[in-house]
Design an enzyme around this catalytic site. Structure first.
Site, PDB file in Angstrom:
ATOM      1  N   ASP A 125      47.425  44.570  41.558  1.00 49.83           N
ATOM      2  CA  ASP A 125      47.908  45.093  40.276  1.00 49.83           C
ATOM      3  C   ASP A 125      47.253  44.356  39.108  1.00 49.83           C
ATOM      4  O   ASP A 125      46.958  44.947  38.081  1.00 49.83           O
ATOM      5  CB  ASP A 125      49.435  44.948  40.200  1.00 49.83           C
ATOM      6  CG  ASP A 125      50.130  45.907  41.161  1.00 49.83           C
ATOM      7  OD1 ASP A 125      49.450  46.885  41.585  1.00 49.83           O
ATOM      8  OD2 ASP A 125      51.298  45.672  41.497  1.00 49.83           O
ATOM      9  N   CYS A 126      47.055  43.042  39.267  1.00 52.80           N
ATOM     10  CA  CYS A 126      46.466  42.273  38.158  1.00 52.80           C
ATOM     11  C   CYS A 126      44.942  42.207  38.224  1.00 52.80           C
ATOM     12  O   CYS A 126      44.277  41.893  37.237  1.00 52.80           O
ATOM     13  CB  CYS A 126      47.075  40.873  38.104  1.00 52.80           C
ATOM     14  SG  CYS A 126      47.181  40.073  39.711  1.00 52.80           S
ATOM     15  N   TYR A 127      44.363  42.470  39.394  1.00 52.06           N
ATOM     16  CA  TYR A 127      42.889  42.500  39.569  1.00 52.06           C
ATOM     17  C   TYR A 127      42.519  43.818  40.247  1.00 52.06           C
ATOM     18  O   TYR A 127      42.263  43.864  41.448  1.00 52.06           O
ATOM     19  CB  TYR A 127      42.419  41.312  40.419  1.00 52.06           C
ATOM     20  CG  TYR A 127      42.548  39.971  39.723  1.00 52.06           C
ATOM     21  CD1 TYR A 127      41.469  39.469  38.972  1.00 52.06           C
ATOM     22  CD2 TYR A 127      43.709  39.228  39.800  1.00 52.06           C
ATOM     23  CE1 TYR A 127      41.585  38.260  38.307  1.00 52.06           C
ATOM     24  CE2 TYR A 127      43.831  38.016  39.139  1.00 52.06           C
ATOM     25  CZ  TYR A 127      42.764  37.537  38.399  1.00 52.06           C
ATOM     26  OH  TYR A 127      42.872  36.348  37.758  1.00 52.06           O
TER      27      TYR A 127
END
Lengths: 401, 135
Positions: free
Chosen positions: A138-140
């Site tokens: 989700d963050c990368y």
């Protein structure tokens, strides 16, 4: 007699007297220990040879959108890198090979290109090709990255070698009746040649055999730039047999070293291919030895005729892990171009460049004399001769019990 | 007497002809084959050590050229790339003709191309791959 702090004051004032580990030998023979100890402040050493446990870590900078290389797969110029870190950090080892390299399937393999060659090209300022895949989070979110990289754009590029600068090394011969291809070079049958790998009287740890000045934190010449001793190297084995002059007569201590790759130069970090063996990196290292007292000068003044090593069979004994020496020879004998073994003359070859070792010692001397290089106090000692620290073979234990 | 090492390039139409035989039979030249790659349908290459009387040698060379063999002196073929060579000297005991020599003073490797027999043993064993073949 003098402290490192006093030497540094002299370096700053341009009054320091630095000579190379080769020059000091003649100087001591001519003037004697006492007088030379009062005159010379620093002796510079050097070595340039293949050192397989070498590599570089990079931080390539974050992409937009972000990609997490950690846990993914990364290649530079088709050579696989280690990506088991955070999002943008990778490490490339000297001996890594492209997946498609045939290795020794066509024997002896040529090993034309690998991690060490990538490192040399990066140091030379050439663009290299990075290809990476990741699983996405989700963050990368990004899963694929293909880009050119150049050293000048990397956040960090750091040479970090876990074992360099071996204090002495074997002489390799082949007792069998067929040619063999080893990390010590091509060895002709029936002791057709004897290969060694050391700068002998110029080599850093042979000139400070008890690690009285070289320790963790020692500032060094590394690959043409500045580096530091980070730790003792892997397989550090200080407790081996030594001669009366304190110099080990078989492989002993090692160094782990670290330094900023951006300052380094390709002529001191060279990718090399060992026929039938693999790729490795020839690394240039120079270590200054402060002449703190007469005892330290005494060690530094040992010449090639006072430094000995062992001849080892690489056709059977070495690969089978059988200890034993076929004979002891000095570096003066090795450098003469032939040694006598079992009554026969055997021609010798060196894998380590003595002329480059000499240039490194000269370069470091010049830096010190010009005031560009101050010495450091070690922050901790390397495991010593009598520390009990030793090198062990693996004891294999069966799985599943 | 002339004594020279030369490299012959044969176009593939000549590969099945007894060219070297003619050198001996018609021109009284002695030969020693140092290397040969001769495969059907491809260009052939041969490194020869050739010796004989000066005028015979000259006529022999003219004969080779007249049938279409390209000739190159040997020393041009194995070259040391000076920027790649690290002067380690691991090639020195491998060289069978004494063309690679370690200078005991400078500790740099000298390459005497007039002694080189183009065996190419040094080419693959040089760790920095500084010895190059230019046939």
């Amino acid at each position: 007699m003098r402290t490192i702090k006093e030497i540094n004051e002299k370096i700053k004032k341009g009054q320091v007297v630095a000579v190379t580990a080769e020059e000091i030998i003649e100087l001591v023979k001519k003037k004697g220990l006492k007088r030379v100890a009062s005159e010379v402040d620093v002796v510079t050493t050097g070595t340039f040879g293949p050192m397989c446990s070498s590599g570089v870590y990079f931080n390539i900078g974050h992409t937009k959108p972000r990609i997490k290389l950690g846990g993914g797969a990364v290649k530079i110029n088709d050579v696989p890198c280690y990506a088991g870190f955070a999002a943008a950090d990778i490490y490339i080892g000297a001996t890594a090979l492209p997946d498609e390299d045939p290795r020794n399937k066509v024997y002896p393999g040529e090993f034309k290109y690998g991690g060490a060659h990538v490192i040399q090209e990066i140091v030379a300022g050439k663009d290299v090709r990075l290809e990476a895949s990741a699983y996405g989070t989700d963050c990368y979110p990004r899963k694929k990255l293909e880009t050119l990289l150049n050293i000048k754009d990397l956040n960090e590029a750091v040479l970090f070698n876990m074992r360099n600068c071996y204090q002495n090394y074997n002489v390799a011969v082949n007792l069998s009746d067929k040619i063999i291809y080893t990390y010590m070079g091509v060895l002709k049958p029936h002791m057709g040649n004897a290969n060694y790998c050391s700068a002998g009287q110029l080599s850093p740890l042979l000139k400070d055999p008890y690690y009285k000045t070289i320790g963790i934190g020692t500032k060094i010449f590394l690959g043409g730039g500045i580096g530091f001793v980070a730790w003792h190297g892997t397989q550090h084995n200080p407790g081996v047999k030594r001669k009366e002059n304190g110099i080990p007569c078989l492989p002993a201590g090692t160094l782990a070293v670290i330094g900023d790759l951006k300052q380094m130069k390709p002529e001191w970090l060279t990718g090399v291919s060992m026929l039938g063996y693999g790729v490795t990196l020839s690394v240039g290292i120079g270590v200054p030895i402060p002449i703190l007292n007469e005892e330290i000068l005494g060690y530094v003044a040992a010449g090639d005729d006072q430094i000995y090593t062992q001849v080892v069979d690489y056709s059977h004994n070495y690969p089978q892990g059988i200890a034993g020496s076929l004979g002891e020879v000095s570096y003066a004998q090795l450098k003469s171009g032939k040694i006598t073994l079992q009554g026969r003359d055997v021609p010798t070859g060196n894998l380590s460049s003595y002329s480059k070792a000499r240039s490194i010692a000269e370069q470091l001397k010049e830096w010190i004399n010009k005031g560009d290089f101050l010495l450091t106090e070690p922050v901790a000692a390397l495991p010593a001769y009598d520390s009990g620290y030793t090198f062990r073979l693996l004891t294999e234990r069966p799985l599943g019990q | 007497m002339v004594h020279k090492r030369i490299v012959l390039h044969f176009p593939h139409r000549l590969v099945d002809q007894p060219i070297v035989y003619r050198l001996t039979k018609d021109y009284d030249l002695q030969f020693n084959i140092l290397k040969a790659y001769v495969t059907p349908q491809e260009e052939g290459l041969m490194v020869l050590e050739l010796s004989g009387k000066k005028e015979n040698f000259q006529q022999g060379i003219e004969y080779l050229q007249s049938v279409g063999v390209k000739i190159q002196p040997l020393s041009q073929d194995i070259i040391r790339n000076e920027t790649k060579c690290t002067d380690c000297g691991v090639c020195v005991p491998i060289c069978p003709s004494g063309a690679l020599v370690m200078d005991s003073h400078t500790r740099k490797v000298h390459f005497y191309d007039n002694k080189c027999i183009a065996c190419e043993l040094c080419v693959k064993i040089c760790p920095s791959r500084a010895m190059e073949v230019h046939f």
